[in-house]
Scaffold this active site. Structure first.
Site, PDB file in Angstrom:
ATOM      1  N   GLY A  51      45.135  -4.879  48.377  1.00 27.72           N
ATOM      2  CA  GLY A  51      45.160  -5.425  49.735  1.00 27.72           C
ATOM      3  C   GLY A  51      45.808  -6.789  49.865  1.00 27.72           C
ATOM      4  O   GLY A  51      46.343  -7.119  50.916  1.00 27.72           O
ATOM      5  N   GLU A 106      42.649 -13.379  48.422  1.00 24.08           N
ATOM      6  CA  GLU A 106      42.061 -12.119  48.899  1.00 24.08           C
ATOM      7  C   GLU A 106      42.582 -11.792  50.296  1.00 24.08           C
ATOM      8  O   GLU A 106      42.904 -12.688  51.075  1.00 24.08           O
ATOM      9  CB  GLU A 106      40.539 -12.239  48.971  1.00 24.08           C
ATOM     10  CG  GLU A 106      39.788 -11.725  47.750  1.00 24.08           C
ATOM     11  CD  GLU A 106      39.761 -10.189  47.668  1.00 24.08           C
ATOM     12  OE1 GLU A 106      40.606  -9.534  48.306  1.00 24.08           O
ATOM     13  OE2 GLU A 106      38.892  -9.674  46.959  1.00 24.08           O
ATOM     14  N   ASP A 110      34.256  -8.858  52.662  1.00 24.17           N
ATOM     15  CA  ASP A 110      33.383  -8.059  53.534  1.00 24.17           C
ATOM     16  C   ASP A 110      31.934  -8.323  53.121  1.00 24.17           C
ATOM     17  O   ASP A 110      31.257  -9.179  53.685  1.00 24.17           O
ATOM     18  CB  ASP A 110      33.789  -6.596  53.391  1.00 24.17           C
ATOM     19  CG  ASP A 110      33.040  -5.669  54.314  1.00 24.17           C
ATOM     20  OD1 ASP A 110      32.074  -6.115  54.948  1.00 24.17           O
ATOM     21  OD2 ASP A 110      33.396  -4.488  54.410  1.00 24.17           O
ATOM     22  N   LYS A 138      34.534 -11.228  57.020  1.00 24.39           N
ATOM     23  CA  LYS A 138      33.582 -10.577  57.936  1.00 24.39           C
ATOM     24  C   LYS A 138      32.241 -11.313  57.906  1.00 24.39           C
ATOM     25  O   LYS A 138      31.944 -12.026  56.943  1.00 24.39           O
ATOM     26  CB  LYS A 138      33.397  -9.116  57.526  1.00 24.39           C
ATOM     27  CG  LYS A 138      34.575  -8.222  57.912  1.00 24.39           C
ATOM     28  CD  LYS A 138      34.205  -6.774  57.747  1.00 24.39           C
ATOM     29  CE  LYS A 138      35.327  -5.864  58.167  1.00 24.39           C
ATOM     30  NZ  LYS A 138      34.984  -4.448  57.967  1.00 24.39           N
ATOM     31  N   PHE A 159      35.731  -1.942  61.328  1.00 28.90           N
ATOM     32  CA  PHE A 159      36.632  -1.498  60.256  1.00 28.90           C
ATOM     33  C   PHE A 159      38.068  -1.813  60.663  1.00 28.90           C
ATOM     34  O   PHE A 159      38.580  -1.273  61.628  1.00 28.90           O
ATOM     35  CB  PHE A 159      36.467  -0.004  59.967  1.00 28.90           C
ATOM     36  CG  PHE A 159      37.185   0.383  58.706  1.00 28.90           C
ATOM     37  CD1 PHE A 159      36.572   0.209  57.477  1.00 28.90           C
ATOM     38  CD2 PHE A 159      38.484   0.856  58.738  1.00 28.90           C
ATOM     39  CE1 PHE A 159      37.244   0.515  56.297  1.00 28.90           C
ATOM     40  CE2 PHE A 159      39.163   1.163  57.558  1.00 28.90           C
ATOM     41  CZ  PHE A 159      38.537   0.992  56.341  1.00 28.90           C
ATOM     42  N   VAL A 160      38.687  -2.728  59.914  1.00 26.36           N
ATOM     43  CA  VAL A 160      40.026  -3.184  60.287  1.00 26.36           C
ATOM     44  C   VAL A 160      41.078  -2.686  59.301  1.00 26.36           C
ATOM     45  O   VAL A 160      40.788  -2.467  58.124  1.00 26.36           O
ATOM     46  CB  VAL A 160      40.095  -4.729  60.377  1.00 26.36           C
ATOM     47  CG1 VAL A 160      39.351  -5.227  61.592  1.00 26.36           C
ATOM     48  CG2 VAL A 160      39.580  -5.387  59.100  1.00 26.36           C
ATOM     49  N   ASP A 166      43.854  -1.138  54.145  1.00 28.65           N
ATOM     50  CA  ASP A 166      44.129   0.285  54.345  1.00 28.65           C
ATOM     51  C   ASP A 166      42.921   1.069  54.833  1.00 28.65           C
ATOM     52  O   ASP A 166      41.775   0.624  54.737  1.00 28.65           O
ATOM     53  CB  ASP A 166      44.593   0.917  53.023  1.00 28.65           C
ATOM     54  CG  ASP A 166      43.428   1.149  52.061  1.00 28.65           C
ATOM     55  OD1 ASP A 166      42.619   0.210  51.854  1.00 28.65           O
ATOM     56  OD2 ASP A 166      43.294   2.271  51.539  1.00 28.65           O
ATOM     57  N   ARG A 172      48.546  -0.120  55.376  1.00 26.04           N
ATOM     58  CA  ARG A 172      48.757  -1.405  54.685  1.00 26.04           C
ATOM     59  C   ARG A 172      50.025  -2.084  55.200  1.00 26.04           C
ATOM     60  O   ARG A 172      50.121  -3.306  55.237  1.00 26.04           O
ATOM     61  CB  ARG A 172      48.902  -1.199  53.173  1.00 26.04           C
ATOM     62  CG  ARG A 172      47.629  -0.810  52.453  1.00 26.04           C
ATOM     63  CD  ARG A 172      47.798  -1.008  50.954  1.00 26.04           C
ATOM     64  NE  ARG A 172      46.844  -0.243  50.180  1.00 26.04           N
ATOM     65  CZ  ARG A 172      45.597  -0.634  49.896  1.00 26.04           C
ATOM     66  NH1 ARG A 172      45.153  -1.779  50.352  1.00 26.04           N
ATOM     67  NH2 ARG A 172      44.809   0.126  49.179  1.00 26.04           N
TER      68      ARG A 172
HETATM   69  C1  PRP Z   1      38.885  -4.648  49.512  1.00 25.54           C
HETATM   70  C2  PRP Z   1      39.425  -6.058  49.661  1.00 25.54           C
HETATM   71  C3  PRP Z   1      38.515  -6.869  48.806  1.00 25.54           C
HETATM   72  C4  PRP Z   1      37.209  -6.112  48.861  1.00 25.54           C
HETATM   73  C5  PRP Z   1      36.270  -6.812  49.789  1.00 25.54           C
HETATM   74  O1  PRP Z   1      39.455  -4.087  48.375  1.00 25.54           O
HETATM   75  O2  PRP Z   1      40.756  -6.151  49.235  1.00 25.54           O
HETATM   76  O3  PRP Z   1      38.973  -6.978  47.470  1.00 25.54           O
HETATM   77  O4  PRP Z   1      37.485  -4.804  49.371  1.00 25.54           O
HETATM   78  O5  PRP Z   1      35.075  -6.120  49.948  1.00 25.54           O
HETATM   79  P1  PRP Z   1      33.665  -6.720  49.553  1.00 25.54           P
HETATM   80  O6  PRP Z   1      33.609  -8.143  50.011  1.00 25.54           O
HETATM   81  O7  PRP Z   1      32.691  -5.834  50.284  1.00 25.54           O
HETATM   82  O8  PRP Z   1      33.500  -6.600  48.060  1.00 25.54           O
HETATM   83  P2  PRP Z   1      39.382  -2.544  48.045  1.00 25.54           P
HETATM   84  O9  PRP Z   1      38.417  -2.342  46.949  1.00 25.54           O
HETATM   85  O10 PRP Z   1      39.208  -1.778  49.314  1.00 25.54           O
HETATM   86  O11 PRP Z   1      40.770  -2.239  47.408  1.00 25.54           O
HETATM   87  P3  PRP Z   1      42.210  -2.395  48.031  1.00 25.54           P
HETATM   88  O12 PRP Z   1      42.489  -3.875  48.138  1.00 25.54           O
HETATM   89  O13 PRP Z   1      43.075  -1.714  47.049  1.00 25.54           O
HETATM   90  O14 PRP Z   1      42.232  -1.725  49.371  1.00 25.54           O
END
Ligand code: PRP
Length: 187
Positions: A51, A106, A110, A138, A159-160, A166, A172
């Site tokens: 991400g 990052e 979330d 968030k 959910f964004v 993604d 993305r």
């Molecule tokens: C997403 C985002 C953060 C994480 C945040 O990654 O990029 O790394 O989730 O969530 P949290 O605060 O609840 O831990 P994801 O694992 O979806 O992978 P991606 O970046 O490949 O989409």
């Protein structure tokens, strides 16, 4: 793509791409000030795949400070819209960060689970400092014990997607940040 290309999949647009980029540039200026003269060695930006690709590209190019770009991949989500709670390193750093200044980059915080795990892991490697920059945060993240020094936007709990974020591998490459219409993930 921009919001107009996927407008029927979004319930609303939160931020347009140029607005996001302006805010990232503001954070870059702050980071330049904070790291000015701090170290003879370049700052290490650690992007969290996948991400953070967009924010890394925009942040690094806005910086006037020299930096190295490194990547880690940590699994936290499945292909759905909620965290699985299971974490593991899928890709590790390729450099030693002992004695170095590290800035984690990052796309979103979330629950804060990924960040807590990552910061503990990085601190155990003996860096000179570890700070965090995120494009979006968030509300739930306020419970995260990790101090996040640079935050682009505090956003609602919806959910964004877009700007690197993604749903099931899609959106993305959407330049804006939008709220995904629930019909997309309930159909
Ligand atoms: C997403 C985002 C953060 C994480 C945040 O990654 O990029 O790394 O989730 O969530 P949290 O605060 O609840 O831990 P994801 O694992 O979806 O992978 P991606 O970046 O490949 O989409």
């Amino acid at each position: 793509m921009d919001s107009a290309d996927v407008i029927s999949d979004l319930s609303r647009v939160l931020y347009q791409g140029p607005e996001i980029q302006r805010q990232i540039a503001r954070l870059a200026a702050q980071i330049d000030d904070d790291y000015a003269g701090l170290s003879e060695q370049d700052l290490i930006l650690v992007g969290v795949l996948n991400g953070a690709v967009m924010v890394m590209a925009d942040l690094s190019r806005s910086l006037k400070t020299h930096c190295q770009m490194e990547w880690m991949a940590i699994s936290s989500y499945g292909s759905g819209t909620t965290s699985s709670g299971v974490l593991r390193i899928l890709k590790d750093l390729s450099v030693d960060i002992a004695g170095r200044h590290v800035l984690v980059v990052e796309d979103i915080i979330d629950t804060g689970l990924t960040l807590s795990y990552l910061i503990d892991n990085l601190r155990s490697r003996g860096p000179a400092s570890v700070e965090v920059m995120t494009a979006f945060r968030k509300p739930e993240a306020s419970k995260c014990p990790v101090d996040v020094k640079y935050v682009g936007f505090d956003i609602p709990a919806d959910f964004v997607v877009g700007y690197g974020l993604d749903y099931a591998g899609r959106y993305r490459n959407l330049t804006d940040l939008g709220v995904l219409d629930p019909k997309v993930y309930t159909r």
